[in-house]
Design a protein around this motif. Structure first.
Motif, PDB file in Angstrom:
ATOM      1  N   ALA A 118      52.044  61.542 -18.471  1.00  0.00           N
ATOM      2  CA  ALA A 118      52.959  62.358 -18.628  1.00  0.00           C
ATOM      3  C   ALA A 118      51.986  63.738 -18.470  1.00  0.00           C
ATOM      4  O   ALA A 118      51.167  63.729 -19.521  1.00  0.00           O
ATOM      5  N   THR A 119      52.392  64.636 -17.716  1.00  0.00           N
ATOM      6  CA  THR A 119      51.294  65.708 -17.651  1.00  0.00           C
ATOM      7  C   THR A 119      52.175  67.197 -17.694  1.00  0.00           C
ATOM      8  O   THR A 119      52.922  67.604 -16.879  1.00  0.00           O
ATOM      9  N   ALA A 120      51.798  67.806 -18.770  1.00  0.00           N
ATOM     10  CA  ALA A 120      52.144  69.118 -19.051  1.00  0.00           C
ATOM     11  C   ALA A 120      51.537  70.194 -17.885  1.00  0.00           C
ATOM     12  O   ALA A 120      50.252  70.272 -17.566  1.00  0.00           O
ATOM     13  N   VAL A 121      52.202  71.018 -17.365  1.00  0.00           N
ATOM     14  CA  VAL A 121      51.580  71.872 -16.305  1.00  0.00           C
ATOM     15  C   VAL A 121      51.910  73.487 -16.706  1.00  0.00           C
ATOM     16  O   VAL A 121      52.959  73.800 -17.282  1.00  0.00           O
ATOM     17  N   HIS A 122      51.101  74.394 -16.384  1.00  0.00           N
ATOM     18  CA  HIS A 122      51.137  75.585 -16.859  1.00  0.00           C
ATOM     19  C   HIS A 122      50.369  76.445 -15.913  1.00  0.00           C
ATOM     20  O   HIS A 122      49.207  76.183 -15.532  1.00  0.00           O
ATOM     21  N   ASN A 123      50.820  77.641 -15.459  1.00  0.00           N
ATOM     22  CA  ASN A 123      50.038  78.571 -14.597  1.00  0.00           C
ATOM     23  C   ASN A 123      50.345  80.202 -15.067  1.00  0.00           C
ATOM     24  O   ASN A 123      51.302  80.468 -15.795  1.00  0.00           O
ATOM     25  N   ARG A 124      49.624  81.124 -15.018  1.00  0.00           N
ATOM     26  CA  ARG A 124      49.691  82.416 -15.149  1.00  0.00           C
ATOM     27  C   ARG A 124      51.105  82.900 -14.878  1.00  0.00           C
ATOM     28  O   ARG A 124      51.533  83.992 -15.424  1.00  0.00           O
ATOM     29  N   SER A 125      51.558  82.649 -13.690  1.00  0.00           N
ATOM     30  CA  SER A 125      52.701  82.849 -12.996  1.00  0.00           C
ATOM     31  C   SER A 125      53.736  81.692 -13.378  1.00  0.00           C
ATOM     32  O   SER A 125      53.517  80.478 -12.559  1.00  0.00           O
TER      33      SER A 125
ATOM     34  N   LEU B 142      57.720  71.443 -10.708  1.00  0.00           N
ATOM     35  CA  LEU B 142      58.367  70.220 -11.342  1.00  0.00           C
ATOM     36  C   LEU B 142      59.600  69.947 -10.343  1.00  0.00           C
ATOM     37  O   LEU B 142      59.892  68.974 -10.197  1.00  0.00           O
ATOM     38  N   SER B 143      60.360  71.069  -9.832  1.00  0.00           N
ATOM     39  CA  SER B 143      61.532  70.930  -8.851  1.00  0.00           C
ATOM     40  C   SER B 143      61.276  70.231  -7.673  1.00  0.00           C
ATOM     41  O   SER B 143      61.968  69.506  -7.301  1.00  0.00           O
TER      42      SER B 143
ATOM     43  N   LEU C 119      56.268  65.447 -15.290  1.00  0.00           N
ATOM     44  CA  LEU C 119      55.788  66.777 -15.236  1.00  0.00           C
ATOM     45  C   LEU C 119      56.551  67.501 -16.179  1.00  0.00           C
ATOM     46  O   LEU C 119      57.693  67.453 -16.137  1.00  0.00           O
ATOM     47  N   ILE C 120      55.732  68.374 -16.965  1.00  0.00           N
ATOM     48  CA  ILE C 120      56.392  69.121 -17.880  1.00  0.00           C
ATOM     49  C   ILE C 120      56.054  70.491 -17.805  1.00  0.00           C
ATOM     50  O   ILE C 120      54.923  70.834 -18.029  1.00  0.00           O
TER      51      ILE C 120
END
Length: 483
Positions: A33-40, A48-49, A57-58
């Protein structure tokens, strides 16, 4: 129908460029289970979509959300540009973390930055792993080679993740902890330096066929494809064959002919050469390859160079294509061996200087898959470094490489002579032969250099017949005394 996101993740990936996005997908595909984040923030939602069906994906809107969704000890992978952007992100992220948390930097950071960051985070009880990740966007998605640095404690925690997503060869993951501190990013830097050399040597071999015998790109592509079934088998030879066989859809011309002959760089090649100079470790094949890219991009110099006298074209007869190709195959093979050996020597020099215990056999093994320089010759290099009696000897003296160099002696020299006669620049291949000849020479002209230095700067010199450092009174009676 909207499905609520899971409340907990195994790992987080911050930075969703092509490499970061594909690495996150790789983790999710492999059951993490992978949390993802980006500056944008929209990039996380888009990932995710588009790819949410591949695994869990979180999407996280901010760093606080990333930290909140991870159980302790948190495992966070950074995939952001090297340099200031990495420092800026750490300045925001680290205050949110707890002792025992692990941050993995998967970017192309300079190894000294990695050592600085690891030291700073260690003081706060946070583990920092500088991980070299090679394989490009396809490798990030399907399995890269991973060269991790940092503490054993940190690696034990992230090892299941990294080994699961890494490329596999003979059932073993192309992933390992190569040493403490900045060792992982150092090794990745040298990998890229070897990559520069390998690519330049291949390009020179193509250019020789083209400019000496006027062999069309399609035919040269076929030659490379044939070579890829023998000792030259490698990812770079494979893709070279495909590129040379490709026809530009817009013009109908050979694709290679519609591409500008000006190559870019992102820094790791130059870092490799600069570090080699700092460590006094000769890597001339890699250096000439980096300089060749620089020269290709100096439009002003090249425009002026067009006014210089042209080289005379030698009179016939020319070699047959088959004979010429066989000579260049052997010359390319020998030159590639030299380039790889220079890279391993640089890693050895760094390990000595920085107190790293880098297992070269393990390194050669994990380079066999996933990474850009993966090649069949790494099998023999793995075996050579695994032999206890051989591990401290120069790589090129191992039996399979010594035999290959012996077979290449005359062809190697013939090809370089033909290139010089036709005015075809092959700086990397020429540097490889010069390096080889320097290694095997029983005496080098450095004796004259030492005498010159003593003459103009009183730097002193050593003699072959007695110990000590001496100086000659060059401006006087030319008597000799201790320096």
């Amino acid at each position: 129908m909207h499905h609520p996101q899971p409340s907990s993740a195994d790992v987080a990936v911050i930075g969703l460029g092509v490499m970061g996005s594909n690495l996150a997908r790789n983790l999710a595909r492999n059951g993490f289970a992978t949390a993802v984040h980006n500056r944008s923030p929209h990039k996380a939602q888009e990932l995710l979509s588009t790819y949410g069906a591949e695994g869990t994906l979180i999407a996280c809107e901010d760093l606080t959300a990333v930290v909140a969704v991870l159980p302790r000890p948190r495992r966070i992978v950074l995939m952001v540009p090297a340099g200031d952007p990495t420092d800026a992100l750490l300045n925001e992220l680290v205050p949110l973390l707890s002792p025992g948390d692990i941050v993995v930097d998967g970017g192309n950071a300079h190894f000294t930055d990695t050592q600085r960051r690891e030291s700073a985070l260690t003081h706060r009880g946070i583990h920092f792993v500088g991980a070299g990740i090679s394989g490009g966007e396809e490798g990030a998605l399907h399995g890269p080679a991973i060269m991790a640095g940092g503490s054993e404690t940190a690696y034990v925690s992230v090892r299941p993740l990294l080994e699961k997503i890494a490329a596999k060869v003979d059932g073993r993951p192309c992933c390992a902890r190569v040493g403490p501190g900045g060792a992982g990013h150092f090794v990745k830097m040298v990998h890229n330096g070897i990559e520069y050399a390998d690519m330049q040597l291949i390009a020179e071999t193509y250019d020789l066929h083209r400019r000496v015998l006027d062999v069309p790109p399609q035919r040269i592509g076929e030659i490379f494809a044939q070579w890829n079934h023998g000792p030259l088998n490698s990812y770079l030879v494979e893709i070279t064959a495909e590129v040379l066989s490709h026809t530009d859809l817009a013009t109908g011309h050979a694709f290679v002919d519609v591409v500008r002959d000006s190559a870019g760089m992102k820094g790791t090649g130059g870092w490799t050469v600069q570090t080699a100079l700092d460590l006094a470790c000769p890597v001339p094949t890699i250096a000439e390859s980096v300089l060749a890219r620089s020269l290709s991009a100096t439009s002003g110099l090249r425009e002026a160079g067009a006014l210089l006298p042209q080289s005379p074209r030698p009179a016939p007869p020319l070699p047959t294509t088959d004979d010429f190709s066989e000579d260049t195959r052997l010359a390319l093979h020998a030159s590639k061996l030299v380039a790889y050996a220079q890279g391993f020597d640089l890693i050895t020099a760094a390990a000595t200087a920085y107190g790293w215990d880098v297992d070269l056999a393990t390194l050669a093994r994990i380079w066999r898959g996933g990474c850009i320089i993966r090649a069949g010759l790494l099998d023999d290099m793995t075996n050579a470094y695994a032999a206890p009696a051989r591990s401290r000897l120069p790589l090129l003296t191992a039996t399979p490489f010594r035999e290959a160099l012996a077979e290449a002696q005359l062809p190697w020299r013939r090809i370089i002579g033909i290139a010089a006669a036709h005015g075809v620049p092959i700086p990397a291949m020429s540097a490889s032969l010069a390096y080889y000849d320097s290694l095997r020479a029983d005496r080098l002209p450095a004796a004259l250099l030492q005498a010159q230095r003593d003459y103009f700067g009183a730097h002193g010199y050593q003699r072959v017949d007695r110990p000590g450092v001496f100086h000659t009174d060059w401006s006087g009676a030319r008597t000799e005394g201790a320096a």
